[in-house]
Structures are given as C-alpha cells and as structure tokens.
Write an enzyme that holds these catalytic residues in place. Structure first.
Site, mmCIF file in Angstrom:
data_model
loop_
_atom_site.group_PDB
_atom_site.id
_atom_site.type_symbol
_atom_site.label_atom_id
_atom_site.label_comp_id
_atom_site.label_asym_id
_atom_site.label_seq_id
_atom_site.Cartn_x
_atom_site.Cartn_y
_atom_site.Cartn_z
ATOM 1 N N ASP A 36 0.981 -1.120 -0.020
ATOM 2 C CA ASP A 36 -0.160 -0.027 -0.131
ATOM 3 C C ASP A 36 0.790 1.215 0.048
ATOM 4 O OD1 ASP A 36 -2.291 1.396 -0.057
ATOM 5 O OD2 ASP A 36 -2.641 1.120 2.190
ATOM 6 N N GLY A 37 0.297 2.351 -0.582
ATOM 7 C CA GLY A 37 0.725 3.543 -0.379
ATOM 8 C C GLY A 37 1.562 4.016 -1.661
ATOM 9 N N ARG A 40 0.163 7.936 -2.450
ATOM 10 C CA ARG A 40 0.989 8.799 -1.756
ATOM 11 C C ARG A 40 2.311 9.097 -2.054
ATOM 12 N NH1 ARG A 40 -1.096 6.073 3.565
ATOM 13 N NH2 ARG A 40 -1.711 4.493 1.837
ATOM 14 N N HIS A 53 2.469 3.343 -8.811
ATOM 15 C CA HIS A 53 2.189 1.908 -9.315
ATOM 16 C C HIS A 53 3.417 1.469 -9.967
ATOM 17 C CE1 HIS A 53 -1.617 2.400 -7.423
ATOM 18 N NE2 HIS A 53 -2.118 2.948 -8.611
ATOM 19 N N ASN A 84 -10.925 -2.513 -5.524
ATOM 20 C CA ASN A 84 -10.028 -1.353 -6.043
ATOM 21 C C ASN A 84 -10.944 -0.986 -7.533
ATOM 22 O OD1 ASN A 84 -7.037 -2.788 -4.794
ATOM 23 N ND2 ASN A 84 -7.987 -0.837 -4.258
ATOM 24 N N LEU A 206 -7.065 -4.659 7.768
ATOM 25 C CA LEU A 206 -6.699 -5.682 6.803
ATOM 26 C C LEU A 206 -7.360 -5.385 5.206
ATOM 27 C CD1 LEU A 206 -7.609 -8.881 8.879
ATOM 28 C CD2 LEU A 206 -5.547 -8.063 8.327
HETATM 29 C C1 IPE Z 1 -5.551 -2.787 0.011
HETATM 30 O O1 IPE Z 1 -5.153 -1.272 -0.043
HETATM 31 C C2 IPE Z 1 -5.362 -3.431 -1.499
HETATM 32 C C3 IPE Z 1 -4.184 -3.601 -1.960
HETATM 33 C C4 IPE Z 1 -2.945 -3.179 -1.523
HETATM 34 C C5 IPE Z 1 -4.254 -4.237 -3.474
HETATM 35 P P1 IPE Z 1 -6.193 -0.123 -0.488
HETATM 36 O O2 IPE Z 1 -5.595 1.189 -0.580
HETATM 37 O O3 IPE Z 1 -7.100 -0.507 -1.392
HETATM 38 O O4 IPE Z 1 -6.828 -0.259 0.838
HETATM 39 P P2 IPE Z 1 -7.664 0.811 1.570
HETATM 40 O O5 IPE Z 1 -8.988 1.447 0.780
HETATM 41 O O6 IPE Z 1 -6.910 2.131 2.165
HETATM 42 O O7 IPE Z 1 -8.318 0.047 2.953
HETATM 43 C C1 IPE Z 2 -1.417 0.303 -3.259
HETATM 44 O O1 IPE Z 2 -1.379 1.571 -3.416
HETATM 45 C C2 IPE Z 2 -1.762 -0.313 -4.527
HETATM 46 C C3 IPE Z 2 -3.181 -0.919 -4.818
HETATM 47 C C4 IPE Z 2 -4.096 -0.784 -3.781
HETATM 48 C C5 IPE Z 2 -3.502 -1.590 -6.034
HETATM 49 P P1 IPE Z 2 -2.142 2.844 -3.424
HETATM 50 O O2 IPE Z 2 -2.721 2.825 -4.711
HETATM 51 O O3 IPE Z 2 -3.699 2.338 -2.624
HETATM 52 O O4 IPE Z 2 -1.843 4.014 -2.713
HETATM 53 P P2 IPE Z 2 -2.474 4.917 -1.560
HETATM 54 O O5 IPE Z 2 -3.195 4.168 -0.342
HETATM 55 O O6 IPE Z 2 -3.616 5.712 -2.434
HETATM 56 O O7 IPE Z 2 -1.356 5.849 -1.178
HETATM 57 MG MG MG Z 3 -3.928 2.619 -0.578
#
Ligand code: IPE
Ligand code: IPE
Ligand code: MG
Length: 260
Positions: A36-37, A40, A53, A84, A206
C-alpha cells in the site's frame, strides 16, 4: 539466478547487519504483503498516481528476489482488491497493464529461479488478456518448487468465503464441515496460513485480505510507502516476527508455522 544471500548483501552495510540477526531455522514459511501507499508516494513527488504504481512494481521484483534468497517458501502479494474497481478507469487500466507487463517480463525470471506462480481471487473478473497471461505463467511454472509467489488479484476475503460456500453447496448434500474441509474450498487451498503479514504505508487494517487465513498471523505494519520498500524492510519485519511469542490461544509459545 537468485543464489543464496552470499554476494547479494554487501559486508558492512545495514542489510548485512540485519541479516546477522535473522535465525534461519525459524523463518516464517508464508509471508503475505499488503502493498500500500503507491498513490501517496506519487503525490509526494507531484506525480500522477500511476507513476506510484510503476515504482511499486520495481519493489515487487526486489521483494520476490530477497524472499527467495532468504528461503521463504510462500510469498503472497495483494496487488488488486475486489474493491479497487472503485478507482478511476485510468488508474484501474494502468494497474492491469502493469500486471500484464510484469507477468510477460518476469516469467523467465520465475523459471530461472524455480519459482511457482499462483493466483488467488475471482479470476472471472480479471481482464481477459491478463487472465490468459496468468494461465500461461501458472502452467509454465507449475513444477517449480523453491518458492511460490501468490498474487492476490481481484481478491477479497469475504468474496472468497462466499465463493467457497457456493462451491460447497454445489456439491449437493454436505455431510460434514470443519475448518480443514472448508479451507479446501478457499482459493488458498493447499497453502499454509500466512505466518507474517506486512502492510506498508501505516494503515492499520486488513482491507479484506485473507480474512479466514490470517486468524493467527503476526501483523507488522510499517510507515514506509510500498515503492520505497526494500530488502532491509523485509529483514526488519522478519527479525521482529522472530521476537514474537505465538501462543495460538494457549499459554505456551508454539514453535510452528502454517496451518497444520
Ligand atoms: C489494499 O489497499 C489493497 C491492495 C494493496 C491491493 P487499499 O489502498 O485498496 O486499501 P484501503 O482502501 O486503504 O483500505
Ligand atoms: C497500493 O497503493 C496499490 C493498490 C491498491 C493497487 P495505493 O494506490 O492504494 O496507494 P495509496 O494508499 O492511495 O497511497
Ligand atoms: Mg491504498
């Protein structure tokens, strides 16, 4: 070829110091990661989310290599959740495009290093070109043994449980059900439960990942954003994991990993 850690870790570095703290007789068998992240990470650099990504897929390559070299047997990566799809179409398309590219480019690396690919999640909803590529790489790597890379794609823990129940109902009269039998109907059938679950970017949830399987998984959350995650972060997670006492509800520490 990913050999062992020799030559991979330079003496005198932070990584070398961390590796010395790892007890290789007590590695987690199955490590799962909520990557995640990315968004950001991109925002901090005034870049579009899609750039986050792209940077994230480089971190995937590093973690796959480091895990294999360490001797981890199963590595599960949460790459696209059932939820997603709520994101803008542009971002969704980029994510599937990156995945397609990762599979095409990395299938050779998987073969060279004896790594098996497995997918969990609702395949029917995966865009066809990606699904076809997934099937190709799963078939190709079927006989590999060193480590299994499990990609969670179009995955949601609740949806997985419902799919398992539907499969069970489809079998007609069910005479008996217990945890072990039920597990066989999940996408993760045959995989041990994760011992260690890592989440990057500091979120304490989670997000519908491995709900059934993570009943007794050790959680490790780091503020590091996924594109910045490196082997040293993986080593730190494992060192912390090895300091934990896993009791599984009892009063004595249990030195075991996985479901059995
Ligand atoms: C969880 O991250 C899904 C993946 C890492 C693939 P999200 O960014 O979708 O989760 P939330 O929305 O912050 O809970
Ligand atoms: C995780 O990063 C990748 C996926 C969920 C596919 P995010 O795209 O959720 O990044 P943040 O949480 O917005 O920073
Ligand atoms: Mg995220």
């Amino acid at each position: 070829m990913f050999d062992t850690l020799e030559g991979y870790i330079q003496p005198g570095t932070v990584e070398a110091e961390l590796v010395q703290q790892i007890d290789f007789t007590r590695l987690p068998v199955h490590v799962a990661i909520i990557m995640d992240g990315n968004g950001r990470w991109a925002r901090q650099r005034n870049l579009p989310r899609t750039e986050g990504h792209k940077a994230g897929s480089e971190a995937v390559k590093e973690v796959v290599e480091a895990s294999a070299r360490l001797g981890i047997k199963y590595l599960t990566l949460y790459a696209f959740s059932h939820e997603n799809w709520k994101r803008p179409p542009d971002e969704v398309n980029t994510l599937w495009g990156l995945l397609h590219r990762y599979l095409s480019e990395e299938s050779r690396v998987l073969m060279e290093n004896d790594l098996k690919l497995k997918v969990i999640g609702d395949r029917k909803g995966i865009p066809y070109p990606v699904r076809r590529e997934l099937a190709r790489v799963e078939r190709l790597t079927r006989g590999n043994r060193r480590m299994t890379v499990v990609l969670a794609l179009n995955y949601g823990g609740r949806q997985e449980i419902i799919r398992a129940i539907k499969k069970l109902l489809g079998r007609g009269k069910i005479k008996e059900i217990d945890e072990e039998i039920f597990s066989r109907y999940l996408d993760t059938a045959g995989l041990p439960d994760p011992d260690l679950l890592i989440r990057t970017s500091g979120e304490m949830r989670l997000s519908n990942f491995l709900l059934w399987q993570s009943a007794y998984t050790e959680l490790w959350i780091t503020p590091v954003l996924w594109p910045d995650f490196r082997k040293k972060d993986l080593f730190m997670a494992i060192i912390d994991y090895q300091k934990r006492e896993r009791r599984f509800g009892g009063i004595q520490p249990v030195e075991k990993s996985g479901r059995s």
